[in-house]
Design a protein around this motif. Structure first.
Motif, PDB file in Angstrom:
ATOM      1  N   ASN A 203      13.607   8.302  54.491  1.00 38.22           N
ATOM      2  CA  ASN A 203      12.979   7.597  53.370  1.00 38.22           C
ATOM      3  C   ASN A 203      13.346   8.204  52.023  1.00 38.22           C
TER       4      ASN A 203
ATOM      5  N   GLU B 163       8.491  11.824  50.581  1.00 33.36           N
ATOM      6  CA  GLU B 163       8.590  12.096  52.013  1.00 33.36           C
ATOM      7  C   GLU B 163       9.597  13.228  52.283  1.00 33.36           C
TER       8      GLU B 163
ATOM      9  N   LEU C 245       3.202   4.200  50.962  1.00 31.44           N
ATOM     10  CA  LEU C 245       4.312   4.055  51.909  1.00 31.44           C
ATOM     11  C   LEU C 245       4.285   2.684  52.583  1.00 31.44           C
TER      12      LEU C 245
ATOM     13  N   SER D 167       8.023   6.155  57.325  1.00 31.03           N
ATOM     14  CA  SER D 167       7.151   5.156  56.702  1.00 31.03           C
ATOM     15  C   SER D 167       5.744   5.187  57.265  1.00 31.03           C
TER      16      SER D 167
END
Length: 657
Positions: free
Chosen positions: A450, A471, A616, A633
Motif C-alpha cells: 500500500n 502503512e 484505509l 488494506s
C-alpha cells in the motif's frame, strides 16, 4: 552494497535512460536478465533481494520520472502484485467475469506468491522443502466467506487442515530450551526447558493436537534458578508467572529479594493494578507499553526485561517496548490478576493458535492458485482427492507463466511505475528486463504494498494517499538453514531454542516432510532449521513506524556476507558445546529478507492510528476502474485479510459495456 547486474537491468539502467527515447531503451534490454529456471531452489539472499526494489525506490525516494511509452497489449484486468491477494483477485475476477477474461499479473519478484515463498534445498540427494515467508492459516480462516469460497473452489476444506507428518522430537525426549548470551546476561548459558513459552501456549491454546499443560510453578522456579538472572529478577518473574492464572493454594518456592527460598507466594494472585477503576485500567492496558508495565508495576529489572522482551517478535514483529499491555495479554504473556483473558487479535498473521497447513506454508496455496489460473504450468502429481499434496508435490514450469495465448499471464520481475485511469480504460506502465512497457486494461487491481501506491497512482485523492503511505510494513528475516544432520539438537534435547537477546531470537527444527520428499526421522538425517530475526530497535522508545523504518534500513544496508557470518557465528556459539560446527553441518542458507514484511496493524499506542482503518477502507475503493487489494488494506498481515481484500476489490468492479 554491490549493485548486481540484475539490479542494474531492473532499475538503474532505466533511471539513466529516463530522458532517452524508445530506441535507447530497447538497446538497454538484455536477454541475460531472465531469471533462473526454478526460483524456489535459489539460495542466498531472497525475499526483497537486489533487483526487486530498485525501481520502486527510485520513485519513492528519488522522485524519478520516466518517459511515456506506447501501449502494446490490452487486457480485461491487470493485477499489480502476484502475492496471495493478487492471485486471489485474478481467481475471483474469473469467477465473476468468466474464464475467458484476459488477465495480466505483474510482480517485481522473480517468483510468484509474494510473501508466500517456497524454499527448497537438496542435501545428500534428499529434497528439503520449507516456507520462506507467509506460513500459517489463521484460526479464524474457516469463518471467513472469502477464504471458504477460495479454498472450496480449489478443492480444499477450510475447516480441515491437511495432515502433516509427525515430528520425531518428542519420542527422542527433545523439547524447548533458552539460550542466554554473555553480552546481555553475563555468561553464555543453555538452559533446558522454556516454561514461559509453555505458559503462553497453555493460556492461549495451541492448534489441535498440540495442546500444552500449564507448567507448575516449581518448574518455572527451577528454570529461573538455572538462568543467569539476579535474585530480584527471578523473584519478580516468578511472581508474574505465578500470579497469572490465579493458581491459588499451590505450594511453591520463590526467591525473596535476597535469593532465599520461601513458600507460598502463589497462594494469592498479584493484581499489579489493584485499586484502579475499570475504565482507568482499560485505558492503562491500551496505552502503556508492556516493557513499562513490567518495569514499573511488576518490578522486573533489566535482566528480566531482556528475558521477556522478544516473546512478541513472531506475532507483532515488535518487542515488549513496542506493544501495549493489552496486546501482550492477547498472545498469552503474563500480566497478573484482574486482567482480561487472552483473546487473540484476528488481525495477527501468526499467533499461538494459527496452524501450518503445508510444509511450505502458504506457498502451496499460491501454487494451487497459479495451477488453476495457468493450465499446464504444473504437473499433475498426487492423488486427485489429495489436492493439497498434489500442489505441494507438483513440478512447476516457470517458462509457461507468461505465454502468448494464455488467458492469464504472470509476468515476473516486472515493476509497475505508473497507473493512469481514464474514462473507460486504465494504462499501466512497468519496467521489465531493462525496458519500459505499457498495457491497457478495463480494470486494475493494485495488490502490492500500500505504501507504494501513492507514488505509482498519483491521481488518487490526497486523503487516500496519506492513509496508504501510513502503512509502514514491519521488517523481518526468515532464514532457512539446510543441515546435514541435527545431532547437536538431539544431544541438547532441544528442537526449539529461544535466544531472548540475540539477533535470531527463535530457532526451531522443522517437521519432516512425509512421502516422496524427505524423512528426517533420526538425528543423522538432513533437516531444515528455521531462524527468526526481527530488528526491533530495543529500548529505543520509538513509535512503531519509526521502529519499522529503522529496522528496514538496517536490513537493506546489511550485505548478505555479513548476514551469513552472523548466522554461522550464532549457531556455532549456541550449539558448539554439543559438537556443532557450521562449516561441517551447514549445507545451504537461504535468507528470506522481508524489509517490507508484516502489514502495519493500527494500535492504541499511536494516537494517529485511531482513524486509520476507516481511512484505509476509503482508500481501498480506489478511483475509477482501479481497486486496491492486499492485506495492508485490512491493517492485518493474515492470509484471511489478503484473500478478503481481493474478494472486496473484485466485488467493487463493474462490467464495462
Amino acid at each position: 552494497m554491490t549493485i548486481t547486474r540484475r539490479d542494474f537491468l531492473n532499475g538503474t539502467a532505466l533511471t539513466i535512460a529516463a530522458g532517452l527515447g524508445p530506441a535507447a531503451l530497447l538497446r538497454a534490454a538484455d536477454a541475460d536478465a531472465a531469471t533462473a529456471a526454478y526460483p524456489p531452489a535459489l539460495t542466498g539472499l531472497r525475499g526483497n533481494h537486489a533487483g526487486t526494489f530498485t525501481l520502486a525506490h527510485s520513485l519513492a525516494r528519488e522522485g524519478a520520472a520516466y518517459p511515456t511509452v506506447l501501449a502494446q497489449e490490452a487486457y480485461d484486468l491487470v493485477v499489480v502484485g502476484g502475492g496471495l491477494s493478487g492471485l486471489a483477485a485474478a481467481w475471483f475476477y474469473r469467477r465473476k467475469f468468466g474464464p475467458k477474461a484476459r488477465i495480466l499479473i505483474l510482480d517485481n519478484h522473480d517468483d510468484f506468491g509474494g510473501h508466500a515463498k517456497r524454499n527448497e534445498f537438496t542435501v545428500r540427494g534428499r529434497k528439503l522443502v520449507t516456507y520462506g515467508g507467509s506460513a500459517d492459516m489463521p484460526a479464524s480462516a474457516a469463518g471467513n466467506a472469502a477464504v471458504r469460497t477460495l479454498l472450496g473452489g480449489l478443492g480444499l476444506d477450510a475447516t480441515r487442515a491437511p495432515a502433516l507428518a509427525q515430528t520425531p522430537f518428542a519420542a527422542l525426549g527433545m523439547g524447548r530450551a533458552v539460550f542466554f548470551d554473555a553480552d546481555h546476561f553475563g555468561q553464555d548459558r543453555f538452559v533446558p526447558g522454556d516454561p514461559f513459552a509453555a505458559l503462553i501456549d497453555a493460556r492461549v491454546g495451541t492448534p489441535p493436537g498440540g495442546g500444552t499443560a500449564r507448567p507448575a510453578l516449581d518448574t518455572i522456579g527451577a528454570h529461573l534458578d538455572a538462568a543467569p538472572l539476579g535474585a530480584a529478577d527471578r523473584a519478580a518473574l516468578l511472581r508474574l508467572a505465578g500470579a497469572d492464572g490465579g493458581i491459588a493454594g499451590t505450594a511453591t518456592r520463590t526467591a525473596d529479594a535476597a535469593g532465599a527460598a520461601s513458600p507460598g507466594l502463589a497462594s494469592g494472585a498479584v493484581d499489579y493494578l489493584a485499586g484502579m477503576a475499570p475504565a482507568d485500567r482499560a485505558a492503562y492496558l491500551a496505552r502503556t507499553r508492556y516493557a513499562t508495565f513490567l518495569r514499573e508495576r511488576a518490578g522486573v529489572g533489566l535482566g528480566g526485561l531482556r528475558f521477556l522482551r522478544s516473546r512478541s517478535n513472531d506475532a507483532y514483529a515488535l518487542d515488549a517496548d513496542g506493544i501495549s499491555v493489552a496486546e501482550a495479554i492477547s498472545i498469552g504473556l503474563p500480566a497478573g490478576a484482574g486482567m482480561p483473558a487472552p483473546a487473540l487479535d484476528q488481525r495477527l498473521g501468526k499467533s499461538p493458535a494459527s496452524r501450518l497447513w503445508f510444509p511450505d506454508g502458504n506457498a502451496s496455496l499460491a501454487r494451487l492458485l497459479v495451477r488453476d489460473l495457468v493450465p499446464g504450468v504444473a504437473s499433475s502429481a498426487g492423488k486427485p482427492e489429495d489436492i493439497g499434496r498434489a500442489a505441494f508435490d507438483a513440478s512447476f514450469d516457470y517458462g509457461r507463466l507468461d505465454r502468448e495465448g494464455n488467458a492469464v499471464r504472470i509476468r515476473l520481475e516486472a515493476t509497475a511505475i505508473a497507473v493512469e485511469p481514464d474514462t473507460r480504460i486504465t494504462r499501466v506502465t512497468y519496467g521489465w528486463r531493462g525496458n519500459l512497457h505499457r498495457v491497457e486494461a478495463q480494470h486494475v487491481v493494485l495488490a502490492g504494498y500500500n505504501m507504494m501506491i501513492p507514488f505509482i497512482f498519483p491521481s488518487l485523492p490526497a486523503p487516500q494517499k496519506e492513509a496508504l503511505r501510513a502503512e509502514v510494513k514491519a521488517p523481518m528475516i526468515y532464514t532457512k538453514v539446510a543441515l546435514d544432520h541435527w545431532r547437536a539438537f538431539a544431544a541438547l534435547k532441544a528442537w526449539r531454542i529461544h535466544a531472548p537477546a540475540m539477533a535470531y531470537t527463535d530457532l526451531w527444527l522443522e517437521r519432516p516432510v512425509a512421502g516422496s520428499l524427505s524423512a528426517a526421522a533420526t538425528p543423522d538425517d538432513p533437516a531444515v532449521l528455521h531462524m527468526l530475526y526481527v530488528p526491533t530497535v530495543p529500548d529505543s522508545g520509538m513509535s512503531v513506524r519509526e521502529r519499522f523504518r529503522a529496522g528496514r534500513a538496517l536490513l537493506l544496508g546489511t550485505p548478505y556476507d555479513d548476514l551469513e557470518r552472523g548466522i554461522r557465528a550464532q549457531l556455532d556459539r549456541m550449539l558448539g558445546p554439543a559438537g556443532f560446527a557450521s562449516r561441517d553441518v551447514v549445507r545451504g542458507i537461504t535468507v528470506n529478507r522481508w524489509a517490507h514484511g508484516y502489514s502495519y496493524m493500527s494500535g492504541t499506542l499511536s494516537p494517529d492510528d485511531a482513524a486509520l482503518q476507516t481511512a484505509l477502507a476509503q482508500a481501498g475503493k480506489g478511483l475509477g476502474n482501479v481497486r486496491i487489494a492486499n492485506s495492508d488494506s485490512a491493517g492485518s498481515p493474515s492470509l484471511t485479510a489478503a484473500v478478503e481484500q481481493a474478494w472486496r476489490a473484485v466485488d467493487g468492479l463493474a462490467a464495462i459495456g
